[in-house]
Design an enzyme around this catalytic site. Sequence first.
Site, PDB file in Angstrom:
ATOM      1  N   HIS A  97     -32.630 -29.770  17.532  1.00 20.13           N
ATOM      2  CA  HIS A  97     -33.556 -30.818  17.071  1.00 20.13           C
ATOM      3  C   HIS A  97     -34.469 -30.317  15.956  1.00 20.13           C
ATOM      4  O   HIS A  97     -35.126 -31.128  15.288  1.00 20.13           O
ATOM      5  CB  HIS A  97     -34.418 -31.328  18.226  1.00 20.13           C
ATOM      6  CG  HIS A  97     -33.662 -32.102  19.266  1.00 20.13           C
ATOM      7  ND1 HIS A  97     -32.903 -33.210  18.956  1.00 20.13           N
ATOM      8  CD2 HIS A  97     -33.538 -31.926  20.610  1.00 20.13           C
ATOM      9  CE1 HIS A  97     -32.347 -33.689  20.060  1.00 20.13           C
ATOM     10  NE2 HIS A  97     -32.712 -32.931  21.070  1.00 20.13           N
ATOM     11  N   ASP A 138     -24.192 -31.715  23.316  1.00 19.06           N
ATOM     12  CA  ASP A 138     -25.400 -31.952  24.103  1.00 19.06           C
ATOM     13  C   ASP A 138     -25.556 -33.459  24.314  1.00 19.06           C
ATOM     14  O   ASP A 138     -25.050 -34.268  23.533  1.00 19.06           O
ATOM     15  CB  ASP A 138     -26.621 -31.400  23.357  1.00 19.06           C
ATOM     16  CG  ASP A 138     -27.884 -31.438  24.198  1.00 19.06           C
ATOM     17  OD1 ASP A 138     -28.085 -30.511  24.993  1.00 19.06           O
ATOM     18  OD2 ASP A 138     -28.641 -32.407  24.050  1.00 19.06           O
ATOM     19  N   HIS A 140     -28.079 -35.167  23.810  1.00 24.33           N
ATOM     20  CA  HIS A 140     -28.918 -35.726  22.731  1.00 24.33           C
ATOM     21  C   HIS A 140     -28.305 -35.417  21.368  1.00 24.33           C
ATOM     22  O   HIS A 140     -27.654 -34.385  21.188  1.00 24.33           O
ATOM     23  CB  HIS A 140     -30.329 -35.132  22.774  1.00 24.33           C
ATOM     24  CG  HIS A 140     -31.028 -35.336  24.086  1.00 24.33           C
ATOM     25  ND1 HIS A 140     -31.149 -34.333  25.020  1.00 24.33           N
ATOM     26  CD2 HIS A 140     -31.639 -36.422  24.607  1.00 24.33           C
ATOM     27  CE1 HIS A 140     -31.811 -34.796  26.064  1.00 24.33           C
ATOM     28  NE2 HIS A 140     -32.119 -36.060  25.844  1.00 24.33           N
TER      29      HIS A 140
END
Length: 406
Positions: A311, A347, A349
Amino acid sequence: MGSETIKTGRLANGEAQKSVHKERRGLSSNGMNGKHENLGSNRAGTSSSGEGYDLMMNTGDVDGNLDGDIEPVFKKARQGDLTFQDIHDHGDFFDEDEEDDSDWEPVQKHVELIKWFCVNCTMVNLGDGVVCDLCGEHKDSGILRLGFFASPSSQDAGCSEVESEMKGKNKEMHSQLSASNSSTAIGFDQRMLLHSEVQMKSHPHPERSDRLRAIAASLATAGLFPGRCYPISAREITREELQMVHSLEHIQDVELTSHIFSSYFTPDTYANEHSACAARLAAGLCADLASTIFSGRVKNGFAMVRPPGHHAGVREAMGFCLHNNAAVAALAAQAAGAKKVLIVDWDVHHGNGTQEIFDQNKSVLYISLHRHEGGKFYPGTGSANEVFDSSHHLLYLLKGGLRLPI
């Protein structure tokens, strides 16, 4: 006119004793133009049951000026023979409760909710169950000492015995194997465990040191590490290497946290005084693992690192991530001689940071497998139409001889 308090015994239907207090109210009778008067009260005797029931009843004139319908009821009440049916049939002669009970609530018994957090997946469980609803790990798991789904082992044998046996096997395997006959490299450094959330909260942070401990314990239980895998030591990534991925401002912001006891980049992205070092170790280990694999010394590898990275974008830390480890590893592989790199991120996300970093880099193809839910799932990016020059990237990779998994 007058009113009288009537005390009767247990009513004919056998209801339990109770007390009802009635508001006094006058009764218009004998052509008195509706005027109401309260001329006192008298207490009648109790019935043979010995248990009282208090009612306030408008009886009219006690000297005999009773309405013809109410006189029998009045006599029954004085004799202790009044029933609920009598009260129901002559409800107009019995007053309303003077107390306003509109805000009355039943006494609620305090029930303590049992809540526990799974050591393996960190999710909250409610109730007195002993197995995690999400991953199936036992509530009293020995995962941090004995490995994944280790609770049966800890119940069948003493923890010390299992630990001793595990250490013995690992030592034996490690002495028999060397880098020359190991095809898989693993990197780990205990200093990354120091990265933790300082503030204690009711729910433990999902990205915490226990995650890495559980992975290490699982691999140790299987005899893989230490043992059959080639160890890669961690080094701190240099600022020059980081600047190939992140802006200088971002790097400096992360470095600043080493002088702060506790800080937050976002409400869920924490840092303490050890976090910057842990982030440099994680990135440096991933870089060295990628270059080691490309050199041919090992066929593949696994990096046990934290904090995570996908991220973290060019200019910001978010989603528990400080530096983008995958991006650093990809560029390290290219620095070692790789022309094209494929990053498959599975993942739950979307790795928005990795996508941003390689948006304009045609030598790196980034594929993310994640939940999107119309942008409602964190971080809200990664929709089906977020494809940047995908056909060009794919053809470029295929021309280079790279086979994509089906």
